[in-house]
Design a protein around this motif. Structure first.
Motif, PDB file in Angstrom:
ATOM      1  N   PHE A 162     116.339  66.676  39.597  1.00  0.00           N
ATOM      2  CA  PHE A 162     116.176  66.704  38.138  1.00  0.00           C
ATOM      3  C   PHE A 162     114.931  65.930  37.712  1.00  0.00           C
ATOM      4  CE2 PHE A 162     116.618  64.696  33.999  1.00  0.00           C
ATOM      5  CZ  PHE A 162     116.714  65.823  33.199  1.00  0.00           C
ATOM      6  N   THR A 166     111.507  67.203  35.898  1.00  0.00           N
ATOM      7  CA  THR A 166     111.164  66.644  34.591  1.00  0.00           C
ATOM      8  C   THR A 166     109.776  66.013  34.600  1.00  0.00           C
ATOM      9  OG1 THR A 166     113.501  66.212  34.225  1.00  0.00           O
ATOM     10  CG2 THR A 166     111.971  65.045  32.800  1.00  0.00           C
ATOM     11  N   LEU A 169     107.247  68.765  34.489  1.00  0.00           N
ATOM     12  CA  LEU A 169     107.104  69.353  33.150  1.00  0.00           C
ATOM     13  C   LEU A 169     106.367  68.399  32.207  1.00  0.00           C
ATOM     14  CD1 LEU A 169     110.616  71.002  32.771  1.00  0.00           C
ATOM     15  CD2 LEU A 169     108.431  72.162  33.129  1.00  0.00           C
ATOM     16  N   LEU A 170     106.645  67.090  32.344  1.00  0.00           N
ATOM     17  CA  LEU A 170     105.940  66.103  31.524  1.00  0.00           C
ATOM     18  C   LEU A 170     104.451  66.074  31.891  1.00  0.00           C
ATOM     19  CD1 LEU A 170     106.436  64.014  29.299  1.00  0.00           C
ATOM     20  CD2 LEU A 170     106.890  62.298  31.046  1.00  0.00           C
ATOM     21  N   GLY A 214     106.270  77.244  33.769  1.00  0.00           N
ATOM     22  CA  GLY A 214     107.431  78.121  33.598  1.00  0.00           C
ATOM     23  C   GLY A 214     107.811  78.835  34.885  1.00  0.00           C
ATOM     24  N   LEU A 217     109.253  76.425  37.457  1.00  0.00           N
ATOM     25  CA  LEU A 217     110.607  76.077  37.040  1.00  0.00           C
ATOM     26  C   LEU A 217     111.587  77.212  37.352  1.00  0.00           C
ATOM     27  CD1 LEU A 217     111.879  73.645  35.498  1.00  0.00           C
ATOM     28  CD2 LEU A 217     111.832  75.065  33.449  1.00  0.00           C
ATOM     29  N   TYR A 218     111.146  78.445  37.149  1.00  0.00           N
ATOM     30  CA  TYR A 218     112.016  79.596  37.417  1.00  0.00           C
ATOM     31  C   TYR A 218     112.367  79.689  38.904  1.00  0.00           C
ATOM     32  CZ  TYR A 218     113.869  84.310  37.482  1.00  0.00           C
ATOM     33  OH  TYR A 218     114.696  85.387  37.659  1.00  0.00           O
ATOM     34  N   THR A 221     114.768  76.850  39.885  1.00  0.00           N
ATOM     35  CA  THR A 221     116.124  76.755  39.345  1.00  0.00           C
ATOM     36  C   THR A 221     116.981  77.984  39.630  1.00  0.00           C
ATOM     37  OG1 THR A 221     115.330  77.601  37.223  1.00  0.00           O
ATOM     38  CG2 THR A 221     115.504  75.203  37.453  1.00  0.00           C
ATOM     39  N   ARG A 222     116.388  79.092  40.104  1.00  0.00           N
ATOM     40  CA  ARG A 222     117.203  80.281  40.339  1.00  0.00           C
ATOM     41  C   ARG A 222     118.206  79.993  41.457  1.00  0.00           C
ATOM     42  NH1 ARG A 222     115.532  86.668  40.212  1.00  0.00           N
ATOM     43  NH2 ARG A 222     117.283  87.179  41.549  1.00  0.00           N
ATOM     44  N   ASP A 224     120.292  81.648  43.379  1.00  0.00           N
ATOM     45  CA  ASP A 224     120.338  82.399  44.642  1.00  0.00           C
ATOM     46  C   ASP A 224     119.047  82.275  45.450  1.00  0.00           C
ATOM     47  OD1 ASP A 224     119.354  83.795  42.415  1.00  0.00           O
ATOM     48  OD2 ASP A 224     119.485  85.700  43.457  1.00  0.00           O
ATOM     49  N   PRO A 249     131.170  63.782  43.468  1.00  0.00           N
ATOM     50  CA  PRO A 249     130.969  63.753  42.023  1.00  0.00           C
ATOM     51  C   PRO A 249     131.800  64.803  41.286  1.00  0.00           C
ATOM     52  CG  PRO A 249     128.876  63.841  43.209  1.00  0.00           C
ATOM     53  CD  PRO A 249     129.946  64.066  44.206  1.00  0.00           C
ATOM     54  N   GLN A 252     135.349  64.002  39.778  1.00  0.00           N
ATOM     55  CA  GLN A 252     135.527  63.017  38.693  1.00  0.00           C
ATOM     56  C   GLN A 252     136.422  63.535  37.589  1.00  0.00           C
ATOM     57  OE1 GLN A 252     131.750  61.872  37.136  1.00  0.00           O
ATOM     58  NE2 GLN A 252     131.245  60.558  38.861  1.00  0.00           N
TER      59      GLN A 252
END
Lengths: 252, 252
Positions: A162, A166, A169-170, A214, A217-218, A221-222, A224, A249, A252
């Motif tokens: 994560f 991030t 992207l920043l 973009g 990121l794609y 994050t996909r 599969d 986790p 929880q």
């Protein structure tokens, strides 16, 4: 059923990766073209020292950082350790190139007597650089240094991914701010609003930066397209699951 | 084992949501404070019409859009249809408020004789607005209009979520570019580099925008915070799985 190697490389993935590389190389080339055509080129001594900054950041904190994130998607059938070392190395190269870019702009400011760290771009930039360095150090200690246990690594992995995405992207957002700043310092509203060629080229470069962000990121994050666990990792993972059942986790 | 309602709301989630709301409300209030203290306030007629633009965008395309994305995490135990309608409605409010902000700036430019759509901020802004509208239309046709089949919805869901998050992040980036533009048009490098109060306030606002984006993204992407399927959805999903086994994206 197809063979393992073919089955574990999704059909569309190579095209998306190729597209990301096309975007990344084009944005680096276009940064060079912008600096060459409208800013007099690049040098360490003289006023051209400033221009080292955008070029280093485009190569280091955009292109190489993005590619380091994609390593686990591209080299999906290599040994995990090899992929991990490549991921760490690409980030080191990105960090060193970004450091050169950072020194260039501070040195240029000092020589010209300009103030440092007053703009939103510079605040975001310092934030990105510190976070990137900390993320690298923590990532190294957890994943490459032999001391960390499998359980610790497993817990930290999601946060690492994560924060990695991030920070990337920043970095893209900070680059957009820097591009805008460089344009407005030189052109001002008057010239910028006349659709001067430099303004249009920089706008296209900005869109390319956003698109590269973009597409990376794609791919990242996909679900599969995630890297499949290798046989030995699956075995370790099963052992770990058996040992720590009830402590994961998701329970929880 | 705790009861169902308690078990399905992770302990830390409410704190993160509360923090996101604190950030979101602070950034809207700070946008208002910036416009009130340093830009003469807001009005539809007169030069103050421009100021309608940043305020509407902060409320609509940042705060409300972000909150619309969080609806499925916050209302995790409500009926899916209720949550879906709320998600769609928040996006409609965001879209209408953004449209007012868009009309304000075009009308202001027309009255002042300024050129339109020359800057990177405006290019990104138009892109965001068009993508946001198309995403809403496609989302409505797939998820709220009764015609779409369960199978179609299921296949489109991942793209809808990815593009939703991407459009939100692009909105944050565009807001940062707009903030920087508004600052540099007025202050220029000379005043900005003296750490003028307006510059510092706007920089803090920029960091708040980036943080809001980061926290919303964190809540949205944390796997164990995803909305659990309700009993009736699970039953439907099982039926669907049985019907289409071998046709799901993960089997590619």
């Amino acid at each position: 059923m197809e063979g393992r190697a073919t089955a574990s490389t999704p059909a569309a993935l190579p095209y998306y990766v190729a597209f990301s590389q096309l975007l990344g190389l084009t944005l680096v080339a276009m940064t060079g073209a912008w600096l060459g055509l409208y800013r007099g080129g690049i040098a360490w001594e003289s006023d051209l020292q400033f221009n080292v900054h955008p070029l280093c950041m485009a190569i280091g904190l955009i292109f190489l950082q993005g590619d380091a994130l994609l390593v686990y998607r591209v080299f999906r059938n290599e040994a995990k350790r090899t992929t991990k070392v490549l991921h760490g190395l690409l980030h080191v190269f990105a960090l060193i190139i970004a450091l050169v870019g950072l020194v260039a702009v501070f040195d240029y400011h000092r020589k010209k007597g300009y103030a440092d760290l007053y703009s939103l771009h510079s605040w975001c930039g310092i934030l990105v650089f510190v976070l990137y360095f900390v993320q690298w150090l923590v990532g190294f200690s957890f994943f490459l240094f032999p001391g960390a246990s499998f359980s610790l690594r497993s817990r930290y992995r999601a946060s690492h991914v994560f924060f990695g995405a991030t920070i990337f992207l920043l970095s893209v957002g900070t680059a957009l701010l820097g591009l805008k700043e460089a344009l407005l310092f030189k052109l001002g509203r008057a010239k910028y609003s006349l659709f001067e060629p430099e303004g249009v080229l920089a706008n296209v470069l900005g869109l390319l930066l956003a698109c590269f962000g973009g597409v990376v990121l794609y791919i990242l994050t996909r679900p599969d397209w995630k890297r499949p666990s290798q046989a030995e990792e699956q075995a370790l993972s099963m052992d770990f699951k058996t040992l720590t059942e009830g402590d994961s986790p998701s329970s929880q």
